[in-house]
Design a protein around this motif. Structure first.
Motif, PDB file in Angstrom:
ATOM      1  N   GLU A 192       0.804  -1.205  -0.028  1.00  0.00           N
ATOM      2  CA  GLU A 192       0.001   0.070   0.147  1.00  0.00           C
ATOM      3  C   GLU A 192       0.770   1.233  -0.027  1.00  0.00           C
ATOM      4  OE1 GLU A 192      -2.386  -0.581   3.162  1.00  0.00           O
ATOM      5  OE2 GLU A 192      -4.095  -1.997   2.385  1.00  0.00           O
ATOM      6  N   ASP A 193       1.847   1.322   0.817  1.00  0.00           N
ATOM      7  CA  ASP A 193       3.211   2.134   0.661  1.00  0.00           C
ATOM      8  C   ASP A 193       3.464   2.643  -0.737  1.00  0.00           C
ATOM      9  OD1 ASP A 193       2.442   2.738   3.422  1.00  0.00           O
ATOM     10  OD2 ASP A 193       4.314   1.873   3.994  1.00  0.00           O
ATOM     11  N   CYS A 194       3.704   1.321  -1.375  1.00  0.00           N
ATOM     12  CA  CYS A 194       4.401   1.628  -2.589  1.00  0.00           C
ATOM     13  C   CYS A 194       3.527   2.059  -3.699  1.00  0.00           C
ATOM     14  CB  CYS A 194       4.999   0.255  -3.024  1.00  0.00           C
ATOM     15  SG  CYS A 194       6.528  -0.303  -2.055  1.00  0.00           S
ATOM     16  N   ALA A 195       2.291   1.703  -3.494  1.00  0.00           N
ATOM     17  CA  ALA A 195       0.992   2.077  -4.363  1.00  0.00           C
ATOM     18  C   ALA A 195       0.777   3.716  -4.177  1.00  0.00           C
ATOM     19  CB  ALA A 195      -0.207   1.358  -4.144  1.00  0.00           C
ATOM     20  N   ARG A 196       0.846   4.022  -3.015  1.00  0.00           N
ATOM     21  CA  ARG A 196       0.673   5.278  -2.796  1.00  0.00           C
ATOM     22  C   ARG A 196       1.756   6.352  -3.416  1.00  0.00           C
ATOM     23  NH1 ARG A 196      -1.621   3.887   2.312  1.00  0.00           N
ATOM     24  NH2 ARG A 196       0.604   3.876   3.206  1.00  0.00           N
ATOM     25  N   GLU A 197       3.034   5.785  -3.160  1.00  0.00           N
ATOM     26  CA  GLU A 197       4.010   6.534  -3.826  1.00  0.00           C
ATOM     27  C   GLU A 197       3.977   6.629  -5.115  1.00  0.00           C
ATOM     28  OE1 GLU A 197       7.538   4.633  -2.129  1.00  0.00           O
ATOM     29  OE2 GLU A 197       7.303   5.314  -0.059  1.00  0.00           O
ATOM     30  N   ALA A 198       3.637   5.493  -5.929  1.00  0.00           N
ATOM     31  CA  ALA A 198       3.655   5.452  -7.541  1.00  0.00           C
ATOM     32  C   ALA A 198       2.473   6.405  -7.823  1.00  0.00           C
ATOM     33  CB  ALA A 198       3.428   3.999  -7.519  1.00  0.00           C
ATOM     34  N   ALA A 199       1.478   6.432  -6.972  1.00  0.00           N
ATOM     35  CA  ALA A 199       0.233   7.300  -7.288  1.00  0.00           C
ATOM     36  C   ALA A 199       0.498   8.848  -7.387  1.00  0.00           C
ATOM     37  CB  ALA A 199      -0.953   6.899  -6.481  1.00  0.00           C
ATOM     38  N   ARG A 200       1.830   9.332  -6.536  1.00  0.00           N
ATOM     39  CA  ARG A 200       1.846  10.693  -6.678  1.00  0.00           C
ATOM     40  C   ARG A 200       2.832  11.126  -8.170  1.00  0.00           C
ATOM     41  NH1 ARG A 200       4.348   9.336  -1.545  1.00  0.00           N
ATOM     42  NH2 ARG A 200       2.799   9.849   0.279  1.00  0.00           N
ATOM     43  N   LEU A 201       3.083  10.090  -8.944  1.00  0.00           N
ATOM     44  CA  LEU A 201       3.714  10.442 -10.079  1.00  0.00           C
ATOM     45  C   LEU A 201       2.774  10.913 -10.917  1.00  0.00           C
ATOM     46  CD1 LEU A 201       6.328   7.330 -10.456  1.00  0.00           C
ATOM     47  CD2 LEU A 201       6.593   9.479  -9.764  1.00  0.00           C
ATOM     48  N   GLN A 202       3.022  11.817 -11.796  1.00  0.00           N
ATOM     49  CA  GLN A 202       2.074  12.523 -12.811  1.00  0.00           C
ATOM     50  C   GLN A 202       1.766  11.610 -13.958  1.00  0.00           C
ATOM     51  OE1 GLN A 202       3.534  16.044 -14.166  1.00  0.00           O
ATOM     52  NE2 GLN A 202       3.396  17.113 -11.975  1.00  0.00           N
ATOM     53  N   ARG A 224       8.038   2.984 -17.252  1.00  0.00           N
ATOM     54  CA  ARG A 224       8.896   3.454 -18.470  1.00  0.00           C
ATOM     55  C   ARG A 224       8.514   2.819 -19.668  1.00  0.00           C
ATOM     56  NH1 ARG A 224      15.569   3.382 -16.725  1.00  0.00           N
ATOM     57  NH2 ARG A 224      15.263   5.053 -15.107  1.00  0.00           N
ATOM     58  N   TYR A 225       8.042   1.505 -19.498  1.00  0.00           N
ATOM     59  CA  TYR A 225       8.034   0.897 -20.815  1.00  0.00           C
ATOM     60  C   TYR A 225       6.699   0.223 -20.916  1.00  0.00           C
ATOM     61  CZ  TYR A 225      12.825   0.581 -19.836  1.00  0.00           C
ATOM     62  OH  TYR A 225      14.321   0.792 -19.488  1.00  0.00           O
ATOM     63  N   GLY A 226       5.602   0.315 -19.997  1.00  0.00           N
ATOM     64  CA  GLY A 226       4.346  -0.163 -20.177  1.00  0.00           C
ATOM     65  C   GLY A 226       3.132   0.995 -20.125  1.00  0.00           C
ATOM     66  N   LYS A 227       3.672   2.213 -21.108  1.00  0.00           N
ATOM     67  CA  LYS A 227       2.353   3.208 -21.022  1.00  0.00           C
ATOM     68  C   LYS A 227       1.321   2.473 -22.002  1.00  0.00           C
ATOM     69  CE  LYS A 227       5.353   7.176 -20.405  1.00  0.00           C
ATOM     70  NZ  LYS A 227       4.746   7.446 -19.093  1.00  0.00           N
ATOM     71  N   THR A 228       0.121   3.008 -21.566  1.00  0.00           N
ATOM     72  CA  THR A 228      -1.032   2.562 -22.345  1.00  0.00           C
ATOM     73  C   THR A 228      -1.239   3.049 -23.662  1.00  0.00           C
ATOM     74  OG1 THR A 228      -2.352   2.551 -20.248  1.00  0.00           O
ATOM     75  CG2 THR A 228      -3.704   2.516 -22.143  1.00  0.00           C
ATOM     76  N   PRO A 229      -1.189   2.182 -24.721  1.00  0.00           N
ATOM     77  CA  PRO A 229      -1.342   2.738 -26.074  1.00  0.00           C
ATOM     78  C   PRO A 229      -2.091   3.830 -26.391  1.00  0.00           C
ATOM     79  CG  PRO A 229      -1.399   0.427 -26.049  1.00  0.00           C
ATOM     80  CD  PRO A 229      -1.515   0.763 -24.681  1.00  0.00           C
ATOM     81  N   GLY A 230      -1.705   4.985 -26.901  1.00  0.00           N
ATOM     82  CA  GLY A 230      -2.499   6.095 -27.089  1.00  0.00           C
ATOM     83  C   GLY A 230      -2.524   7.169 -26.097  1.00  0.00           C
ATOM     84  N   GLN A 231      -2.044   6.778 -24.946  1.00  0.00           N
ATOM     85  CA  GLN A 231      -2.143   7.676 -23.736  1.00  0.00           C
ATOM     86  C   GLN A 231      -0.715   7.916 -23.128  1.00  0.00           C
ATOM     87  OE1 GLN A 231      -4.926   6.785 -20.817  1.00  0.00           O
ATOM     88  NE2 GLN A 231      -6.162   5.431 -22.293  1.00  0.00           N
ATOM     89  N   ASP A 232      -0.480   8.908 -22.389  1.00  0.00           N
ATOM     90  CA  ASP A 232       0.481   9.391 -21.829  1.00  0.00           C
ATOM     91  C   ASP A 232       0.832   8.824 -20.397  1.00  0.00           C
ATOM     92  OD1 ASP A 232       1.733  10.787 -24.371  1.00  0.00           O
ATOM     93  OD2 ASP A 232       0.721  12.576 -23.593  1.00  0.00           O
ATOM     94  N   ILE A 233       0.023   8.003 -20.094  1.00  0.00           N
ATOM     95  CA  ILE A 233       0.177   7.558 -18.697  1.00  0.00           C
ATOM     96  C   ILE A 233       0.284   5.953 -18.634  1.00  0.00           C
ATOM     97  CG2 ILE A 233      -1.381   9.455 -17.812  1.00  0.00           C
ATOM     98  CD1 ILE A 233      -3.801   7.290 -17.605  1.00  0.00           C
ATOM     99  N   THR A 234       0.582   5.405 -17.667  1.00  0.00           N
ATOM    100  CA  THR A 234       0.861   4.050 -17.336  1.00  0.00           C
ATOM    101  C   THR A 234      -0.347   3.614 -16.193  1.00  0.00           C
ATOM    102  OG1 THR A 234       3.109   4.092 -17.887  1.00  0.00           O
ATOM    103  CG2 THR A 234       2.490   2.283 -16.638  1.00  0.00           C
ATOM    104  N   GLU A 235      -1.074   2.849 -16.737  1.00  0.00           N
ATOM    105  CA  GLU A 235      -2.067   2.202 -15.730  1.00  0.00           C
ATOM    106  C   GLU A 235      -1.313   0.832 -15.092  1.00  0.00           C
ATOM    107  OE1 GLU A 235      -6.362   2.506 -17.192  1.00  0.00           O
ATOM    108  OE2 GLU A 235      -5.235   2.285 -19.071  1.00  0.00           O
ATOM    109  N   ILE A 236      -1.315   0.952 -13.936  1.00  0.00           N
ATOM    110  CA  ILE A 236      -0.649  -0.161 -13.017  1.00  0.00           C
ATOM    111  C   ILE A 236      -1.691  -0.629 -12.174  1.00  0.00           C
ATOM    112  CG2 ILE A 236       1.081  -0.950 -11.340  1.00  0.00           C
ATOM    113  CD1 ILE A 236       2.837   1.464 -12.413  1.00  0.00           C
ATOM    114  N   ASP A 237      -1.812  -2.046 -12.112  1.00  0.00           N
ATOM    115  CA  ASP A 237      -2.526  -2.770 -11.194  1.00  0.00           C
ATOM    116  C   ASP A 237      -1.635  -3.735 -10.124  1.00  0.00           C
ATOM    117  OD1 ASP A 237      -4.827  -1.851 -12.710  1.00  0.00           O
ATOM    118  OD2 ASP A 237      -4.654  -3.637 -14.078  1.00  0.00           O
ATOM    119  N   ILE A 238      -2.035  -3.461  -8.967  1.00  0.00           N
ATOM    120  CA  ILE A 238      -1.364  -4.100  -7.952  1.00  0.00           C
ATOM    121  C   ILE A 238      -2.325  -4.946  -7.132  1.00  0.00           C
ATOM    122  CG2 ILE A 238      -0.012  -3.973  -6.123  1.00  0.00           C
ATOM    123  CD1 ILE A 238       1.112  -1.138  -6.677  1.00  0.00           C
ATOM    124  N   ALA A 239      -1.984  -6.367  -6.987  1.00  0.00           N
ATOM    125  CA  ALA A 239      -2.910  -7.167  -6.349  1.00  0.00           C
ATOM    126  C   ALA A 239      -2.066  -8.265  -5.351  1.00  0.00           C
ATOM    127  CB  ALA A 239      -3.725  -7.987  -7.139  1.00  0.00           C
TER     128      ALA A 239
END
Length: 458
Positions: free
Chosen positions: A313-323, A357-372
């Motif tokens: 959860e801490d890592c997810a919150r830190e990653a969510a701060r990235l634009q 760095r390498y998994g940006k959603t096609p057609g967008q400038d953001i990376t969607e990351i799922d953590i389970a």
């Protein structure tokens, strides 16, 4: 009909697969077959060589008993014959009865060989008869005559009967069981050094240092174990030397980088040039950080029970701060695992950074990351399974394993690459030393899934 035949032919190799599955069963099977063939040959030779001598000895015994009894009755006084017969019955187990035409006679016993009957008739007369029961009285009966009078002589079966089929089967079963136990023991002793070597090699593959193999036994085993122990020492020394070299070079490089950063701040440069040089210096500093992370050892002695749920959860919150990152988390609470908190956090951050760095959603400038993170029951018991995936373009199936190799970058598959290619190599290195299982696969719908399972804390 043909389909059933093909099915049976395909099933046959599967039924025999256990023989090829391990050296222990293969050795045990071969020793068992050899033992069975040896026993069969031994029984066959014993039967052939003893058949003649046994028949001769049994025939001589019967002839001797009948001859001596006949002589004793012939030369004894008539008033003493009854006493003589009583003594034969009490002391020798021999009974003499008059042969009557009305006697109920059963066939001779099964163990009476034709050779025995022929030898006895050749000495006592061709009219000699044999029986296993006369007038419902069991025993071994042989007929003889004295001056034309016919008599029966009865011997106890135990004195002349050989081993029965049941007895032979019992002894053969006992010897067979003992032989199988011996074959299993020999197979275990033969395969024990190989099992130790396999366990040691598996420990090395998991990033552990196995205990030295015992250098005793046969010459070949001693040489193999000694060579393996020497290889472990060499690998350990090579690992230490590589860590020292990487740490030393990385540490020495950071000093001129800091000086360059200071000079850059003081230099009279345009904003565009300054930003470009600062970006290059930051990238070089990040690469040096990867070198240091890769060289840094992970010792099992530093493992303590940690709350994996809170760490994720801490890592997810830190990653969510990235634009340029959007994070969604599905994490079960209060999952504790034995681990080094710093190294495990480095693993998760490396995976997230690799996805950013390498998994940006096609057609967008953001990376969607799922953590389970969930607790699941698998082949090694209950384990905490962590899955981190992105929604990018993924990696070609034939190149997935290359991602875990040090200094490997798949530019064509994952976009531009700005590192040394150590991110996932560090992940694989640390995860292995945590006794965890790492898997990399493409996500259904696009993207890459990196999952690892950790044993739960006691």
């Amino acid at each position: 009909m043909f389909a059933n035949g093909r099915t049976e032919r395909r099933a046959a190799p599967r039924r025999l697969g256990w023989i090829r599955s391990g050296l222990f069963w293969r050795t045990f099977f071969l020793l068992s077959v050899l033992t069975a063939l040896s026993m069969a040959s031994w029984i066959g030779m014993l039967s052939v060589f003893q058949r003649g001598s046994q028949a001769e000895q049994t025939a001589e015994l019967l002839v001797s008993v009948v001859t001596i009894t006949k002589a004793a009755l012939t030369h004894s006084a008539p008033d003493l014959r009854l006493e003589l017969l009583m003594e034969l019955v009490s002391n020798e187990g021999i009974r003499v009865l008059t042969l009557e035409p009305t006697d109920h006679v059963e066939p001779p016993p099964a163990w009476l060989l034709p050779e025995i009957a022929a030898r006895v008739r050749g000495r006592l007369g061709q009219d000699t008869r044999f029986s296993r029961r006369v007038n419902d009285m069991p025993g071994f009966w042989v007929s003889f005559d004295i001056d034309g009078d016919k008599y029966w002589l009865m011997l106890e079966r135990e004195r002349i009967a050989s081993l029965t089929g049941v007895q032979w089967l019992g002894w053969a079963t006992l010897v067979g069981v003992l032989s199988l136990v011996g074959a299993a023991l020999i197979s275990s002793l033969v395969n024990l050094p190989l099992a130790r070597l396999t366990a040691a090699a598996r420990a090395i593959a998991q990033g552990k240092r196995p205990a030295p193999l015992p250098e005793k036994g046969s010459k070949e085993i001693v040489e193999a174990n000694r060579s393996f122990n020497q290889m472990i020492d060499d690998l350990q020394q090579l690992e230490k030397d590589r860590a020292v070299i990487l740490a030393g070079i990385s540490h020495d490089l950071r000093t001129p980088l800091a000086r360059m950063q200071l000079e850059l701040e003081m230099a009279n440069l345009s904003t565009e040039a300054r930003d470009g040089m600062q970006s290059d210096i930051a990238q070089m500093d990040a690469i040096i950080g990867q070198f240091l992370d890769f060289a840094r050892p992970t010792e099992a002695a530093t493992f303590v029970p940690i709350n994996l749920s809170e760490l994720l959860e801490d890592c997810a919150r830190e990653a969510a701060r990235l634009q340029d990152v959007r994070v969604s988390a599905d994490i079960d609470g209060d999952i504790h695992v034995p681990a080094n908190s710093t190294d495990l956090r480095r693993v998760i951050n490396n995976i997230i950074e690799n996805a950013r760095r390498y998994g940006k959603t096609p057609g967008q400038d953001i990376t969607e990351i799922d953590i389970a993170c969930h607790v699941k029951l698998g082949g090694h018991g209950r384990r905490a399974v962590v899955e981190i995936n992105d929604h990018g373009v993924g990696v070609p199936e034939d190149q997935i394993q290359l991602l875990l190799r040090p200094f490997t970058r798949l530019d064509s598959a994952r976009g531009q690459a700005n590192g040394a290619g150590l991110g996932l190599a560090i992940v694989e290195r640390v995860v292995t030393r945590h006794n965890a299982e790492l898997s990399v696969r493409n996500r259904d719908g696009g993207g890459l899934v990196i999952a690892f399972s950790l044993p739960l804390a006691a």
